[in-house]
Design an enzyme around this catalytic site. Structure first.
Site, PDB file in Angstrom:
ATOM      1  N   THR A 286     -72.900 -59.598   9.446  1.00 47.12           N
ATOM      2  CA  THR A 286     -74.328 -59.386   9.176  1.00 47.12           C
ATOM      3  C   THR A 286     -74.582 -58.838   7.768  1.00 47.12           C
ATOM      4  OG1 THR A 286     -74.152 -57.192  10.166  1.00 47.12           O
ATOM      5  CG2 THR A 286     -74.924 -58.967  11.602  1.00 47.12           C
TER       6      THR A 286
ATOM      7  N   SER B  37     -61.619 -53.129  -3.058  1.00 46.86           N
ATOM      8  CA  SER B  37     -62.699 -52.947  -4.030  1.00 46.86           C
ATOM      9  C   SER B  37     -62.206 -52.429  -5.377  1.00 46.86           C
ATOM     10  CB  SER B  37     -63.686 -51.936  -3.441  1.00 46.86           C
ATOM     11  OG  SER B  37     -64.534 -51.436  -4.445  1.00 46.86           O
TER      12      SER B  37
ATOM     13  N   GLU C 279     -63.652 -50.210  -6.838  1.00 38.17           N
ATOM     14  CA  GLU C 279     -63.854 -48.753  -6.790  1.00 38.17           C
ATOM     15  C   GLU C 279     -62.526 -48.020  -6.656  1.00 38.17           C
ATOM     16  OE1 GLU C 279     -66.782 -46.419  -6.682  1.00 38.17           O
ATOM     17  OE2 GLU C 279     -67.213 -48.100  -7.987  1.00 38.17           O
TER      18      GLU C 279
ATOM     19  N   TYR D  97     -65.590 -43.093  -0.557  1.00 37.65           N
ATOM     20  CA  TYR D  97     -65.529 -44.535  -0.299  1.00 37.65           C
ATOM     21  C   TYR D  97     -64.299 -45.140  -0.987  1.00 37.65           C
ATOM     22  CZ  TYR D  97     -66.518 -49.514  -0.947  1.00 37.65           C
ATOM     23  OH  TYR D  97     -66.415 -50.886  -1.002  1.00 37.65           O
TER      24      TYR D  97
ATOM     25  N   SER E  15     -70.330 -49.199   3.143  1.00 32.41           N
ATOM     26  CA  SER E  15     -70.031 -49.738   1.813  1.00 32.41           C
ATOM     27  C   SER E  15     -70.853 -49.123   0.686  1.00 32.41           C
ATOM     28  CB  SER E  15     -70.257 -51.254   1.827  1.00 32.41           C
ATOM     29  OG  SER E  15     -71.651 -51.528   1.832  1.00 32.41           O
TER      30      SER E  15
ATOM     31  N   LEU F 107     -64.566 -57.566   6.654  1.00 31.25           N
ATOM     32  CA  LEU F 107     -65.586 -57.210   5.650  1.00 31.25           C
ATOM     33  C   LEU F 107     -66.395 -55.990   6.072  1.00 31.25           C
ATOM     34  CD1 LEU F 107     -67.003 -60.769   4.786  1.00 31.25           C
ATOM     35  CD2 LEU F 107     -64.912 -59.667   4.001  1.00 31.25           C
ATOM     36  N   ALA F 108     -66.263 -55.557   7.310  1.00 35.26           N
ATOM     37  CA  ALA F 108     -67.072 -54.424   7.782  1.00 35.26           C
ATOM     38  C   ALA F 108     -66.656 -53.147   7.066  1.00 35.26           C
ATOM     39  CB  ALA F 108     -66.905 -54.252   9.285  1.00 35.26           C
TER      40      ALA F 108
HETATM   41  P1  NDP Z   1     -72.641 -54.762   3.434  1.00 38.99           P
HETATM   42  O1  NDP Z   1     -72.893 -53.292   3.381  1.00 38.99           O
HETATM   43  O2  NDP Z   1     -73.727 -55.718   3.079  1.00 38.99           O
HETATM   44  O3  NDP Z   1     -72.115 -55.143   4.902  1.00 38.99           O
HETATM   45  C1  NDP Z   1     -71.297 -54.276   5.645  1.00 38.99           C
HETATM   46  C2  NDP Z   1     -71.086 -54.858   7.026  1.00 38.99           C
HETATM   47  O4  NDP Z   1     -70.246 -53.987   7.784  1.00 38.99           O
HETATM   48  C3  NDP Z   1     -72.369 -55.047   7.854  1.00 38.99           C
HETATM   49  O5  NDP Z   1     -72.277 -56.259   8.551  1.00 38.99           O
HETATM   50  C4  NDP Z   1     -72.311 -53.866   8.813  1.00 38.99           C
HETATM   51  O6  NDP Z   1     -72.999 -54.087  10.018  1.00 38.99           O
HETATM   52  C5  NDP Z   1     -70.811 -53.824   9.072  1.00 38.99           C
HETATM   53  N1  NDP Z   1     -70.371 -52.565   9.683  1.00 38.99           N
HETATM   54  C6  NDP Z   1     -70.568 -51.306   9.201  1.00 38.99           C
HETATM   55  N2  NDP Z   1     -70.031 -50.404  10.040  1.00 38.99           N
HETATM   56  C7  NDP Z   1     -69.480 -51.089  11.080  1.00 38.99           C
HETATM   57  C8  NDP Z   1     -68.802 -50.714  12.262  1.00 38.99           C
HETATM   58  N3  NDP Z   1     -68.545 -49.429  12.570  1.00 38.99           N
HETATM   59  N4  NDP Z   1     -68.373 -51.685  13.106  1.00 38.99           N
HETATM   60  C9  NDP Z   1     -68.620 -52.984  12.837  1.00 38.99           C
HETATM   61  N5  NDP Z   1     -69.276 -53.403  11.735  1.00 38.99           N
HETATM   62  C10 NDP Z   1     -69.701 -52.465  10.863  1.00 38.99           C
HETATM   63  O7  NDP Z   1     -71.351 -55.034   2.499  1.00 38.99           O
HETATM   64  P2  NDP Z   1     -70.994 -56.312   1.575  1.00 38.99           P
HETATM   65  O8  NDP Z   1     -71.232 -57.542   2.333  1.00 38.99           O
HETATM   66  O9  NDP Z   1     -71.586 -56.114   0.237  1.00 38.99           O
HETATM   67  O10 NDP Z   1     -69.420 -56.086   1.374  1.00 38.99           O
HETATM   68  C11 NDP Z   1     -68.472 -56.600   2.290  1.00 38.99           C
HETATM   69  C12 NDP Z   1     -67.179 -55.806   2.189  1.00 38.99           C
HETATM   70  O11 NDP Z   1     -66.652 -55.922   0.877  1.00 38.99           O
HETATM   71  C13 NDP Z   1     -67.320 -54.312   2.440  1.00 38.99           C
HETATM   72  O12 NDP Z   1     -66.118 -53.885   3.052  1.00 38.99           O
HETATM   73  C14 NDP Z   1     -67.420 -53.699   1.056  1.00 38.99           C
HETATM   74  O13 NDP Z   1     -66.988 -52.377   1.058  1.00 38.99           O
HETATM   75  C15 NDP Z   1     -66.482 -54.631   0.298  1.00 38.99           C
HETATM   76  N6  NDP Z   1     -66.763 -54.802  -1.115  1.00 38.99           N
HETATM   77  C16 NDP Z   1     -68.002 -55.188  -1.530  1.00 38.99           C
HETATM   78  C17 NDP Z   1     -68.265 -55.466  -2.857  1.00 38.99           C
HETATM   79  C18 NDP Z   1     -69.617 -55.885  -3.329  1.00 38.99           C
HETATM   80  O14 NDP Z   1     -69.852 -55.810  -4.548  1.00 38.99           O
HETATM   81  N7  NDP Z   1     -70.486 -56.346  -2.469  1.00 38.99           N
HETATM   82  C19 NDP Z   1     -67.173 -55.331  -3.851  1.00 38.99           C
HETATM   83  C20 NDP Z   1     -65.897 -54.963  -3.304  1.00 38.99           C
HETATM   84  C21 NDP Z   1     -65.709 -54.707  -1.982  1.00 38.99           C
HETATM   85  P3  NDP Z   1     -74.580 -53.687  10.189  1.00 38.99           P
HETATM   86  O15 NDP Z   1     -75.342 -54.899   9.749  1.00 38.99           O
HETATM   87  O16 NDP Z   1     -74.656 -53.399  11.654  1.00 38.99           O
HETATM   88  O17 NDP Z   1     -74.829 -52.485   9.322  1.00 38.99           O
HETATM   89  P1  GDR Z   2     -71.151 -49.439  -6.773  1.00 31.30           P
HETATM   90  O1  GDR Z   2     -72.574 -50.159  -6.757  1.00 31.30           O
HETATM   91  O2  GDR Z   2     -71.244 -47.971  -6.588  1.00 31.30           O
HETATM   92  O3  GDR Z   2     -70.443 -49.918  -8.011  1.00 31.30           O
HETATM   93  O4  GDR Z   2     -70.477 -50.036  -5.458  1.00 31.30           O
HETATM   94  P2  GDR Z   2     -74.062 -49.627  -7.048  1.00 31.30           P
HETATM   95  O5  GDR Z   2     -74.855 -50.846  -7.321  1.00 31.30           O
HETATM   96  O6  GDR Z   2     -74.535 -48.693  -5.985  1.00 31.30           O
HETATM   97  O7  GDR Z   2     -73.884 -48.755  -8.400  1.00 31.30           O
HETATM   98  C1  GDR Z   2     -73.413 -49.310  -9.604  1.00 31.30           C
HETATM   99  C2  GDR Z   2     -73.609 -48.315 -10.754  1.00 31.30           C
HETATM  100  O8  GDR Z   2     -74.999 -48.158 -11.024  1.00 31.30           O
HETATM  101  C3  GDR Z   2     -75.274 -46.792 -11.215  1.00 31.30           C
HETATM  102  N1  GDR Z   2     -76.682 -46.496 -10.899  1.00 31.30           N
HETATM  103  C4  GDR Z   2     -77.265 -46.595  -9.690  1.00 31.30           C
HETATM  104  N2  GDR Z   2     -76.777 -46.998  -8.492  1.00 31.30           N
HETATM  105  C5  GDR Z   2     -77.634 -47.023  -7.435  1.00 31.30           C
HETATM  106  N3  GDR Z   2     -77.185 -47.464  -6.247  1.00 31.30           N
HETATM  107  N4  GDR Z   2     -78.940 -46.637  -7.540  1.00 31.30           N
HETATM  108  C6  GDR Z   2     -79.475 -46.204  -8.734  1.00 31.30           C
HETATM  109  O9  GDR Z   2     -80.647 -45.866  -8.822  1.00 31.30           O
HETATM  110  C7  GDR Z   2     -78.593 -46.193  -9.867  1.00 31.30           C
HETATM  111  N5  GDR Z   2     -78.768 -45.868 -11.166  1.00 31.30           N
HETATM  112  C8  GDR Z   2     -77.611 -46.049 -11.785  1.00 31.30           C
HETATM  113  C9  GDR Z   2     -74.297 -46.062 -10.291  1.00 31.30           C
HETATM  114  O10 GDR Z   2     -74.158 -44.694 -10.679  1.00 31.30           O
HETATM  115  C10 GDR Z   2     -73.048 -46.912 -10.493  1.00 31.30           C
HETATM  116  O11 GDR Z   2     -72.335 -46.466 -11.620  1.00 31.30           O
HETATM  117  C11 GDR Z   2     -70.616 -51.387  -5.079  1.00 31.30           C
HETATM  118  C12 GDR Z   2     -70.550 -51.458  -3.547  1.00 31.30           C
HETATM  119  O12 GDR Z   2     -70.858 -52.777  -3.140  1.00 31.30           O
HETATM  120  C13 GDR Z   2     -69.176 -51.117  -3.055  1.00 31.30           C
HETATM  121  O13 GDR Z   2     -69.107 -51.340  -1.644  1.00 31.30           O
HETATM  122  C14 GDR Z   2     -68.160 -52.003  -3.775  1.00 31.30           C
HETATM  123  O14 GDR Z   2     -66.864 -51.701  -3.354  1.00 31.30           O
HETATM  124  C15 GDR Z   2     -68.286 -51.826  -5.275  1.00 31.30           C
HETATM  125  O15 GDR Z   2     -69.613 -52.177  -5.654  1.00 31.30           O
HETATM  126  C16 GDR Z   2     -67.321 -52.719  -6.053  1.00 31.30           C
END
Ligand code: NDP
Ligand code: GDR
Length: 320
Positions: free
Chosen positions: A10, A124, A126, A148, A82, A78-79
């Site tokens: 989701t 990630s 991160e 995280y 995050s 992917l859960a």
């Molecule tokens: P999202 O936050 O959009 O999605 C997270 C998902 O995890 C949702 O479907 C959420 O369900 C589910 N989830 C959370 N807690 C649980 C639980 N206890 N049991 C089952 N499901 C759960 O993340 P993204 O799609 O952006 O990212 C996907 C993955 O990749 C994550 O692990 C993230 O940390 C990692 N990642 C993301 C990056 C990015 O830039 N997007 C970069 C690097 C890594 P619900 O809808 O119910 O909340």
């Molecule tokens: P990040 O993404 O922490 O890199 O994690 P985010 O977009 O939250 O922040 C990126 C950078 O922007 C700066 N920032 C702000 N961030 C947010 N959210 N809101 C603000 O108003 C703001 N202003 C400045 C932050 O300080 C940061 O430096 C994302 C997530 O998807 C993780 O799950 C994933 O692993 C990493 O990317 C790669």
């Protein structure tokens, strides 16, 4: 027919990955957790083509049951909790889901069919945190800066460990930030593009933002899920960095988004200490040359195209 089980279906990436796998002819199954109001918005358009199963990353029995029932060829984990700032407010919950949750999924696979089911872990950038070198590649040491990031380092190494201990096909994809119109509104790119659209349409006054100097390597989620799939199609399981190789500041992001609707960003943006973090990741820049060489992976959408695509989608969504 190949089948895949996606935890986090989701979420942003789950929805794009489900589309990709359906296109490739997979039977697609997803794990969803129980909640008092169902929010399956991102996969609503796929409802009659995917099968959803209730389980939770915090509950091994429920995960094992789903893996047993579906017996997929591939599991994509992917859960996660995050959102980085939430990980300081809820560090234990973040560890439970984002770190130990990975072991639960791996255990479910080990109990059911460790040699027959391939596993992808969503690691990630991160994990690099306070970077030791730039750009970062698969052998750059980790120095996470948030609960995280620490949890993701655990998830990475437990995946490597199950591969080495049990001969499982498990890989860790170290993905840099990737965005899309389906991104959650709390993450900075979507927060900015939604605010820009609303300001343009007269629905919001200003954009309140944190650190404008932070630098990230941003890409398009639709490109990045392709790399996840490719990682599970190789002869040997290996870990890969996936990134665009280009770095921009949050300030660049804000400027490009406002420029796209013909507004001056400085007139509409206010810095608010509320959005600063206890420990910041100042810069991330990925070196994805291994993914290019071994997987033949290339991103197709540029940073500027991505931001404009997101602003356009938010204009439409807000009635523009
Ligand atoms: P999202 O936050 O959009 O999605 C997270 C998902 O995890 C949702 O479907 C959420 O369900 C589910 N989830 C959370 N807690 C649980 C639980 N206890 N049991 C089952 N499901 C759960 O993340 P993204 O799609 O952006 O990212 C996907 C993955 O990749 C994550 O692990 C993230 O940390 C990692 N990642 C993301 C990056 C990015 O830039 N997007 C970069 C690097 C890594 P619900 O809808 O119910 O909340
Ligand atoms: P990040 O993404 O922490 O890199 O994690 P985010 O977009 O939250 O922040 C990126 C950078 O922007 C700066 N920032 C702000 N961030 C947010 N959210 N809101 C603000 O108003 C703001 N202003 C400045 C932050 O300080 C940061 O430096 C994302 C997530 O998807 C993780 O799950 C994933 O692993 C990493 O990317 C790669």
């Amino acid at each position: 027919m190949k089948s895949a089980l996606i935890t986090g279906i989701t979420g942003q990436d789950g929805s794009y990955l489900a589309e990709l796998l359906l296109d490739k002819g997979y039977a697609v199954h997803g794990v969803v957790r129980r909640s008092s109001t169902e929010s399956f918005e991102r996969v609503a358009h796929l409802a009659d083509r995917i099968t959803l199963h209730q389980a939770d990353l915090n509950d091994l029995a429920s995960l094992t049951t789903v893996v047993q029932e579906v017996h997929p060829s591939e599991v994509y984990n992917l859960a996660a909790q995050s959102f980085v700032p939430t990980s300081w407010k809820q560090p234990l919950l973040t560890s439970d889901i984002t770190a130990i949750g990975v072991t639960r999924v791996l255990e479910a696979i080990r109990l059911v069919d460790p040699k027959g089911i391939k596993f992808y872990q969503a690691s990630s950038s991160e994990m690099f945190g306070k970077v030791r070198e730039s750009p970062q590649n698969e052998s750059t040491p980790f120095h996470p800066r948030s609960p995280y990031g620490v949890a993701k380092v655990y998830g990475h190494f437990i995946t490597v460990n199950y591969r080495e201990s049990y001969g499982m096909y498990g890989v860790s994809g170290i993905l840099f930030n990737h965005e899309s119109p389906r991104r959650g509104k709390e993450f900075v790119p979507r927060k900015v593009t939604d605010a820009v659209a609303r300001i343009k349409l007269g629905l919001q006054k200003e954009l309140r933002i944190g650190n404008l100097e932070a630098r990230r390597d941003w890409g398009y989620a639709g490109d990045y899920v392709r790399a996840m799939w490719l990682m599970l199609q190789q002869e040997r399981p290996e870990d890969f960095v996936v990134a665009s190789g280009k770095m921009h500041t949050v300030r660049d992001l804000v400027r490009i988004a406002f420029d796209h609707v013909g507004l001056d960003w400085q007139k509409h943006t206010v810095q608010d200490p509320k959005f600063m973090r206890p420990a910041e990741v100042d810069l991330l820049l990925g070196d994805a040359s291994k993914a290019r060489r071994v997987l033949g992976w290339e991103p197709e959408v540029s940073f500027e195209q991505l931001i404009r695509m997101m602003v356009d989608a938010d204009l439409k969504r807000n009635g523009g």
